[in-house]
Design a protein around this motif. Structure first.
Motif, short mmCIF file in Angstrom:
data_model
loop_
_atom_site.label_atom_id
_atom_site.label_comp_id
_atom_site.label_asym_id
_atom_site.label_seq_id
_atom_site.Cartn_x
_atom_site.Cartn_y
_atom_site.Cartn_z
N THR A 507 0.83 -1.21 0.00
CA THR A 507 0.00 0.00 0.00
C THR A 507 0.86 1.25 0.00
O THR A 507 0.53 2.24 -0.67
CB THR A 507 -0.94 -0.01 1.22
N VAL A 508 1.97 1.22 0.72
CA VAL A 508 2.84 2.39 0.72
C VAL A 508 3.53 2.56 -0.63
O VAL A 508 3.81 3.68 -1.08
CB VAL A 508 3.86 2.32 1.88
N LEU A 509 3.79 1.44 -1.32
CA LEU A 509 4.34 1.54 -2.68
C LEU A 509 3.34 2.23 -3.60
O LEU A 509 3.71 3.03 -4.45
CB LEU A 509 4.69 0.16 -3.21
N ARG A 510 2.09 1.90 -3.43
CA ARG A 510 1.07 2.57 -4.24
C ARG A 510 1.02 4.06 -3.90
O ARG A 510 0.81 4.89 -4.77
CB ARG A 510 -0.30 1.91 -4.03
N PRO A 517 -2.82 10.32 -0.16
CA PRO A 517 -2.57 10.24 1.29
C PRO A 517 -3.30 9.09 1.95
O PRO A 517 -2.82 8.52 2.93
CB PRO A 517 -3.06 11.60 1.81
N GLU A 518 -4.48 8.72 1.42
CA GLU A 518 -5.23 7.64 2.07
C GLU A 518 -4.46 6.31 2.01
O GLU A 518 -4.61 5.46 2.89
CB GLU A 518 -6.61 7.48 1.42
N ASP A 519 -3.65 6.11 0.95
CA ASP A 519 -2.83 4.89 0.89
C ASP A 519 -1.80 4.88 2.00
O ASP A 519 -1.55 3.85 2.63
CB ASP A 519 -2.14 4.80 -0.47
N ALA A 523 -1.50 2.18 5.02
CA ALA A 523 -0.25 1.46 5.25
C ALA A 523 0.17 1.56 6.71
O ALA A 523 0.63 0.58 7.31
CB ALA A 523 0.85 1.99 4.33
N ILE A 524 0.03 2.73 7.28
CA ILE A 524 0.40 2.92 8.69
C ILE A 524 -0.49 2.07 9.59
O ILE A 524 -0.03 1.44 10.56
CB ILE A 524 0.33 4.41 9.05
N ILE A 525 -1.79 2.01 9.26
CA ILE A 525 -2.72 1.19 10.06
C ILE A 525 -2.31 -0.28 10.00
O ILE A 525 -2.23 -0.98 11.01
CB ILE A 525 -4.17 1.38 9.55
N PHE A 526 -2.04 -0.78 8.79
CA PHE A 526 -1.60 -2.17 8.64
C PHE A 526 -0.33 -2.44 9.45
O PHE A 526 -0.21 -3.47 10.13
CB PHE A 526 -1.35 -2.48 7.17
N GLN A 527 0.60 -1.52 9.37
CA GLN A 527 1.89 -1.75 10.04
C GLN A 527 1.75 -1.69 11.55
O GLN A 527 2.44 -2.41 12.28
CB GLN A 527 2.93 -0.75 9.54
N ARG A 528 0.86 -0.85 12.05
CA ARG A 528 0.62 -0.83 13.51
C ARG A 528 0.06 -2.19 13.94
O ARG A 528 0.45 -2.74 14.98
CB ARG A 528 -0.35 0.29 13.86
#
Length: 1547
Positions: A507-510, A517-519, A523-528
């Motif tokens: 997602t951060v690559l996208r 910004p929503e991507d 990504a931050i939510i997934f990583q948390r």
């Protein structure tokens, strides 16, 4: 019977049978023989194996039992004894049943045995032996039938027996062993922990009964230790495993090397015991992490392997133990041992066996793991090979097939990432997809959660493969597949850290690609979530910190920076024992610290980051694929250090690190396109910083090269692409500042505008982009003088400044203030608003305050603030402003590093302030130092030398001539370092001074020679003046001519050196003449559906030209220096001396006319005479008069097509005042308002009158005003220039009708000196007195004469024309044919194309052009002859030709001898190009010519040329020929402006 002979046994049976027959059946004494007979039968069974014997024995026992039913029958009185005898008989019968059961396996026999044993035990209560027998029978039936209730009865009867058995009873040991075994069996059946506890209890007792040296003790100890191990597995009691270890040690100590071990194979028993001890030690290691246990286990396992050299199991377990130790210690030898063991194991088992399969799987995993440690490609290849063998042999329904496929897919993915073979990643995807399509394995997990986890892992691996393919190929569909896959895995297993991390990464690559910004938030939510799900979250936390850092870079929220730092530190703190992860985590922390330094300016962050990077590099092997990443990180840190503190050593080390990283990232070790692009981008930045510091052109070249390469390899993601484009635009703008190449400026503006679309409102990087675009627009204003560009630039700078955050400590606020201030200074110069100047001073001061004292940018800010205050002093004349400017500039000089490229400019700034303050001594000393500064750019040094000369001359300082000499020498260097003739020309045409210094429009490089000549004349050094004029004019031709210097004599003396010089010269000429217009200078960026697809920067060919020019020029200068070392060649290509130049006057006087602001003069050169000077004007009046005449003539010519004049011409007109135009003719008649009348021509509609320009031409404009204008111009030239020269020629004895050669300077080159005259009544003009020719330089005439053939030959004429466009050309060619007959070849209409003309020029010494001529004021090298289909034979193409047999060129085309107006001293005309490529004599036109004049002029000219016959024709007559032809035109009353256009050039 003791002998064991079967005959004895048979005889015994016979005697027993005879005894039974002799005794009556009820005789008690007959019991003994009967029992003995039964035992004899049993003995015979053992001897002979006859089943009928045991059957008979059982029958015999059954016959005895009835006889024992009554005590009376026993013949004894003791009933107890009778019970005992019955019990013994029953026991013997049970034994017989047991023996038959063992032979025939009929359960009824064991049932009868149990019955007999039980009855016997009942008859003898308290008899442990009897209980033992019952237990044994139940045990036999359990072993046969497996009835659980039987094992319980076994335990019951044996425990009863044990209770009755004394410790010294010989059966005690066996009972304990049986109970141990029985409880073990119960545990196996029922898994009741109490059964295991009982087994251990009885086992311990059994092992303790025997002495330590009793060989029988081995087996029970083995069993006991196994029970302890089993209980350890169940409840993990460390006491159990400790006791098991002790037991195993006792076992080994009890085994003698030789002896009576009661086992079939002593070596096998020892190996088995060693294996048990190994197992227990491994278990204890796993529980307690005591490395000593693992070391001992490995050594014992090696001994076990030596005892079992063919055991694949032993080899495998040993390999597992060593592998475990390797994972802890990292000892490379351990890993090598594992591989050797596994390789040996594969040879022990036949192909296809389970062990063989496992060996290949283990080998594959080991090689794969070692590859991840060593990154040796051979290990990866071995891993792939063994994985492939394993997959080929594994059955379809094998339970390990899924894990094998997943491992193999991972290995193939790794090889794809390493080598880029598409088949690898496609195969990996295929394996994983096939695995997902299979039904659940019956051997797989049966619990729903476990199945879901297994499927989620497989989907995650497939998504990871798609991600890998995307990283290599950049296909967005792969990225979307990866995102989809990871999210599907999360749906199956929400707590999967692997899937959550993958989802975050994709997602951060996208986000990097589309910058939505929503991507990034997702990504931050997934990583948390991944961090929360990971039991060892150090790596997850570190990755999370980078995503939050990305959010900071996007939005600029400092709280994100703080959180990113905190998470990075937490991650590093929690990974102390995980080496490989620590490398990544440490680097991520360092990245965050560098970012925080750039934001907050805390130097300690930078120091810590550098320390972390160095620690990582010290511990990370160079073979590691991320080693280049670490080098890049440290280099970035050092560049930040350099930017902060200005230490050159930091920049040098950064450059070295980046070169190493560049080589590694571009090799097979790593093919990460994003990393490779980042390294190249950083390399470009490092080279750019070094260029800004040292001014070395090669650093700028490499900076551009690396940045373009970064764009070529970078994936099409918005984030990285925008950053790289911004860097490239910044560097290109600097190159524009050096070469003033307008294409660089346009490309820079286009790049910034495109990047601005990628940086929406709210993006933290938008500040630098807005400021960069504003800076470029300001630069475009400087180039084009369009005020709209400047206003937009200022507005953008103000916008950028408003976007800066309060307290922001990076360079954005500083640079933005600086650039806004510079733009305001430019607007002040345009609009003269003091408010702009004062605001600029404030902004420069604020920018200075943001840099630490001693920093080179602090010194630069001091300089710019100082020169701006100096400008304010020039405006307001406040002494305090000058004092403040001097103080600031002194501080700048003292602060700036001595080698910095800005040093020359800073010294000039202070010198200018000193000069204003009257301190000329210090001012001139500084100017000299600035002109000599070795690392400043040549153009800065040229500016310093010109300022030095100007101030020295005004003050009468003796260094003036030195200053001019320095300026002329530096001017040559400027041209050498400029790769193409276009850019060289643009440089000569433009002002040199910048950086806040005002300069008069006429103080340009092209005027330098005239200034210096006027000074040399002023001090009476006429010969020096002649040398300077030759050195400083026609510089482009001189440079090009040096590439064609004759080498015949040198070839004889040193052919190798001559060959080198010739090759280098040809390459430099080709490079210089290659068209810059052929280079693609545009930026093409596609935005399909609003999404950036790809940026293509296509102007790299000019980058190559820069490098080639520098390298070739350096080699060329070296070869020239070597040639000068040869005797007789010391002056090779040096500026010619006066003696050499004066040879030009051997055939008639040469008139040099120097028009200069200081004063104007003429110098007449004569053979073997000193130069003769004629003062023409002691004021600036003549300079302006000549310029006004030139502008007026250009204005008339430009309006003859009904088109508006060029911007350059309009700019010059705007600077001219009518009051300074020549206002009267020779007799004082008035021409007031003439310029106003000429200006009205702009309003006259165009009329096509058939001239030979490439546009319509006007005859008789404004009722003959053009003739009046020409008359005024010719009278003016006569009055101020030609009349004084004519008088001098007469005084010097030059006879009327003699040849003279004009060599005018400046705008005088465009005026018809040959036709100047009073034009009153019958008074003679110059054309009536002398035959005129023109030359661009003295050397051109000398060389033309030297290369001219001494003998005449039959003339061959080439005609080139366009009769389809010009009606008189056919007639013109007809007249030429009539004169030359068959000696003429005509290229007309479609036959006239550039290639054909250039080819035939080599074989025709004479050429006649009759076509349109095109003068391109903007691009003079594209001026040319217009041929068929509007193709042009350009000035550039003519220059590229080399025509050794050329003699005469008649250019009957418009403007063929007209030089472009911006650099008239360069003589960039078609006629000059013809002379350069070999023609010694040229006839051309200064402006347009009438098509109708072509035939008659050609006829008159050529008839004169062949007056003595074609065989005697020579180009030396051409000057007289055109002179006579023009005279004939006058005699035919052809209008003045038509015949005066024709001139002669050359011999």
């Amino acid at each position: 019977m003791e002998t064991g002979q079967s005959g004895d046994l048979i005889l015994a049976i016979a005697y027993h049978r005879k005894a039974e027959r002799l005794l009556p059946i009820d005789e008690p004494s007959g019991l003994g023989p009967s029992k003995a007979f039964a035992k004899v039968l049993l003995g015979n069974l053992e001897q002979q194996g006859r089943l009928e014997d045991i059957d008979k024995a059982i029958i015999q026992y059954h016959t005895l039992l009835p006889r024992l039913d009554s005590i009376d029958d026993l013949g004894v009185a003791d009933q107890k004894e009778g019970s005992r005898l019955r019990a013994l008989t029953l026991s013997d019968l049970a034994d017989a049943y047991i023996r038959r059961f063992e032979l025939c396996r009929q359960v009824k026999d064991v049932d009868q045995a149990i019955k007999c044993y039980s009855e016997a035990s009942a008859l003898c209560p308290g008899n442990s032996g009897m209980l033992n027998n019952v237990g044994f029978a139940f045990s036999a039936r359990f072993k046969h039938s497996g009835r659980p209730e039987d094992i319980g009865k076994v335990i019951k009867y044996y425990e009863g027996a044990l209770a009755l058995c004394h410790a010294d009873d010989p059966h005690h040991f066996n009972i304990l062993r049986t109970l141990t075994s029985s409880f073990s069996t119960c545990y196996t059946l029922l898994h009741q922990p109490l059964d295991l506890d009982e087994a251990i209890t009885y086992g311990r007792k059994a092992s303790q009964i025997l002495s330590a040296h009793d060989p029988r003790r081995v087996v029970p100890l083995v069993e006991f230790s196994r029970f302890l191990v089993e209980r350890f597995h169940q409840i993990s009691r460390i006491e159990d495993i400790n006791e098991a270890v002790l037991c195993c040690r006792e076992i080994l100590s009890a085994l003698p090397s030789e002896g009576n071990i009661p086992v079939p194979n002593q070596a096998e028993m020892r190996a088995t015991c060693l294996g048990m001890l190994v197992e227990t030690l491994r278990l204890r290691f796993q529980h307690s992490n005591m490395l000593g246990d693992l070391d001992e286990a490995i050594e014992l396992s090696r001994k076990e392997a030596a005892l079992k050299p063919n055991s694949i199991t032993v080899f495998g377990e040993l390999a597992n133990s060593i592998e475990t130790r390797f994972r802890i210690s990292g000892n490379v030898q351990d890993e090598e041992d594992v591989i050797q063991l596994l390789c040996a194991a594969t040879k022990l088992e036949p192909g296809g066996s389970p062990h063989h399969l496992n060996s290949h799987v283990n080998l594959a995993n080991t090689y794969y793991r070692r590859y991840k440690h060593t990154y040796q490609i051979s290990d990866l290849e071995e891993a792939v090979s063994h994985f492939r063998k394993a997959t080929d042999m594994i059955p379809l329904n094998h339970p390990k097939r899924p894990s094998l496929y997943m491992s193999f897919a991972s290995c193939l993915q790794t090889r794809f990432e390493r080598q880029g073979q598409i088949k690898d990643i496609d195969k990996a995807v295929s394996y994983l997809r096939n695995l997902l399509s299979l039904p659940p394995s019956p051997h797989g997990p049966t619990i729903d959660g476990a199945q879901a986890r297994a499927k989620a892992d497989c989907i995650s691996d497939l998504a990871s493969a798609f991600l890998s393919r995307f990283n290599r190929l950049g296909r967005l569909d792969d990225l979307e597949e990866a995102i989809k896959g990871f999210q599907e895995a999360i749906a199956l297993c929400p707590g999967s850290a692997h899937a959550l991390t993958g989802a975050a990464r994709t997602t951060v690559l996208r986000f990097y690609y589309f910058e939505r910004p929503e991507d990034l938030e997702q990504a931050i939510i997934f990583q948390r979530r991944a961090s929360a799900a990971n039991p060892q979250p150090c790596d997850s936390l570190s990755i999370l910190s980078t995503y939050i850092l990305d959010r900071y870079k996007w939005a600029g929220n400092v709280s994100d920076l703080d959180e990113s730092t905190r998470l990075s530190r937490e991650a590093l703190k929690s990974c102390a024992s995980r080496h490989l992860h620590c490398v990544h985590i440490t680097c991520r922390l360092a990245q965050v610290l560098v970012a925080r330094y750039k934001s907050l300016g805390q130097a300690e962050d930078l120091t810590e980051a550098e320390k972390l990077y160095r620690e990582v590099l010290a511990s990370c092997p160079p073979e590691h694929p991320e080693y280049p990443l670490q080098l890049n990180g440290l280099a970035g840190c050092l560049m930040a250090q350099f930017t902060n503190e200005g230490r050159k050593g930091d920049l040098d080390e950064a450059s070295m690190l980046l070169r190493s990283a560049f080589e590694m990232s571009g090799s097979a070790v790593s093919k990460d396109a994003r990393l490779h692009a980042a390294i190249m981008s950083n390399m470009g930045r490092a080279m750019f910083l070094r260029f800004m510091h040292l001014g070395r052109t090669e650093d700028l070249e490499e900076a551009i090269l690396r940045m373009r390469e970064a764009l070529d390899v970078r994936p099409s993601e918005n984030a990285g692409l925008a950053n790289d484009l911004t860097k490239l635009a910044t560097v290109l703008y600097q190159r524009y500042g050096i070469f003033r190449r307008i294409k660089d400026l346009h490309e820079t503006v286009n790049i910034f505008r495109r990047v601005l679309e990628l940086r929406p409102e709210g993006h933290a990087s938008r500040i630098s982009v807005v400021a960069g675009l504003g800076n470029c627009l300001t630069g475009r204003y400087e180039a084009l003088k369009q005020i709209g560009n400047l206003e937009e630039g200022i507005a953008l700078h103000r916008k950028a400044l408003s976007l800066c955050q309060p307290g922001q400590r990076d360079h954005a606020p500083t640079i933005t203030r600086h650039e806004l201030a510079a733009a305001l200074v430019l607007r002040y110069r345009r609009l003269d608003k003091v408010d702009d100047l004062q605001e600029a001073i404030v902004l420069f001061g604020e920018a200075r305050a943001l840099y630490p004292t001693g920093h080179f940018l602090h010194a630069a800010a001091l300089y710019y603030e100082g020169v701006t205050i100096r400008t304010l002093y020039d405006k307001l004349q406040h002494p305090e402003d000058l004092a403040k400017a001097i103080a600031l500039l002194r501080n700048a000089v003292a602060t700036l590093h001595a080698e910095h490229t800005l040093s020359s400019s800073v010294m000039q700034g202070l010198a200018g302030a000193y000069a204003r303050n009257g301190d000329l001594g210090h001012a001139l000393e500084l100017y000299r130092s600035a002109a000599d500064h070795p690392t400043s750019s040549p153009k800065d040094r040229l500016e310093a030398a010109m300022q030095w000369a100007s101030i020295a001359r005004l003050s009468g300082h003796p260094s003036t001539l030195d200053a001019y000499t320095k300026a002329l020498t530096t001017l040559q260097v400027c041209l050498i370092t400029t790769p193409t003739v276009e850019l060289q020309h643009d440089f000569l045409a433009g002002p040199t001074l910048a950086g806040g210094t005002s300069i008069d429009i006429y103080s340009m490089p092209s005027r330098l020679a005239s200034n210096a000549v006027s000074y040399a004349i002023e001090i009476g050094k006429l010969e020096t003046a002649v040398e300077i004029l030759e050195q400083g004019r026609a510089l482009l031709w001189a440079r090009m001519r040096s590439y064609r210097h004759p080498l015949e004599t040198l070839r004889q003396n040193n052919p190798h050196l001559a060959g080198n010089f010739d090759n280098l010269s040809k390459n430099l000429e080709r490079l210089a003449l290659s068209p810059d217009s052929a280079l693609l200078g545009s930026l093409s960026i596609d935005f399909p559906d609003g999404v950036l697809n790809r940026a293509q920067i296509s102007d790299s060919s000019f980058d190559v030209k820069m490098t080639q020019n520098r390298e070739l020029s350096g080699q060329w200068e070296t070869v020239v220096a070597e040639i000068r070392e040869i005797d007789g060649y010391s002056n090779f290509l040096k500026a010619p001396t006066f003696e050499r130049l004066n040879v030009a006057a051997n055939e008639g006087p040469v008139i040099l006319v120097n028009i200069d602001l200081h004063h104007s003069d003429a110098i007449i050169l004569r053979k073997e005479h000193p130069p003769f000077s004629i003062p023409l004007d002691k004021s600036v009046k003549l300079f302006h008069i000549v310029n006004k005449c030139s502008v007026t003539l250009q204005l008339v010519q430009s309006t003859r097509g009904g088109v508006h004049p060029t911007d350059d011409l309009v700019a010059e007109i705007s600077k001219l005042g009518v009051s300074e135009l020549p206002q009267g003719d020779i007799d004082g008649s008035s021409s007031d308002g003439l310029l106003d009348e000429v200006s009205q021509l702009l309003l006259v509609p165009a009329v096509d009158s058939g001239d030979r320009a490439d546009r319509p031409y006007y005859l008789g404009l404004m009722d003959g005003k053009d003739a009046e204008i020409m008359t005024v111009i010719l009278r003016t030239l006569w009055k101020y220039i030609c009349k004084p020269i004519t008088d001098a020629l007469v005084d010097l004895g030059i006879p009327t009708g003699a040849r003279v050669w004009w060599c005018p300077t400046g705008k005088l080159s465009s005026l018809p000196l040959h036709a100047a005259g009073p034009y009153i009544d019958e008074k003679h003009g110059f054309h009536d007195l002398y035959v005129s020719s023109y030359i661009p330089t003295l050397s051109s005439l000398v060389v033309a004469r030297e290369t001219m053939r001494d003998t005449t030959s039959v003339v061959q004429v080439l005609g080139v024309g366009q009769s389809n466009a010009l009606s008189n050309v056919k007639n013109e060619f007809q007249k030429i044919r009539e004169i030359f007959k068959h000696r003429v070849q005509i290229h007309d209409c479609e036959g006239a194309n550039p290639a054909a003309v250039l080819k035939d020029l080599h074989t025709h010494p004479w050429v006649h052009f009759a076509c349109h001529g095109s003068l391109n004021a903007k691009a003079p090298f594209d001026s040319g002859f217009v041929l068929h289909n509007s193709e042009r034979l350009s000035l550039r193409q003519i220059m590229q030709a080399n025509l050794p047999h050329a003699e005469l060129a008649f250019l009957a085309a418009c403007h063929s001898a007209a030089a472009e107006s911006r650099t008239p001293d360069e003589a960039l005309s078609l006629a000059a190009a013809m002379q350069f490529c070999g023609f010694q004599s040229i006839v051309g036109t200064l402006w347009t010519m009438a098509d109708s004049d072509g035939p008659t002029l050609a006829e008159d000219f050529y008839k004169y040329m062949v007056r003595n016959g074609p065989e005697q024709a020579t180009a030396r007559d051409s000057a007289m020929g055109v002179h006579r032809a023009a005279k004939a035109m006058r005699e035919r009353n052809v209008p003045l402006e038509r015949w005066t256009t024709f001139i002669h050039l050359g011999v």
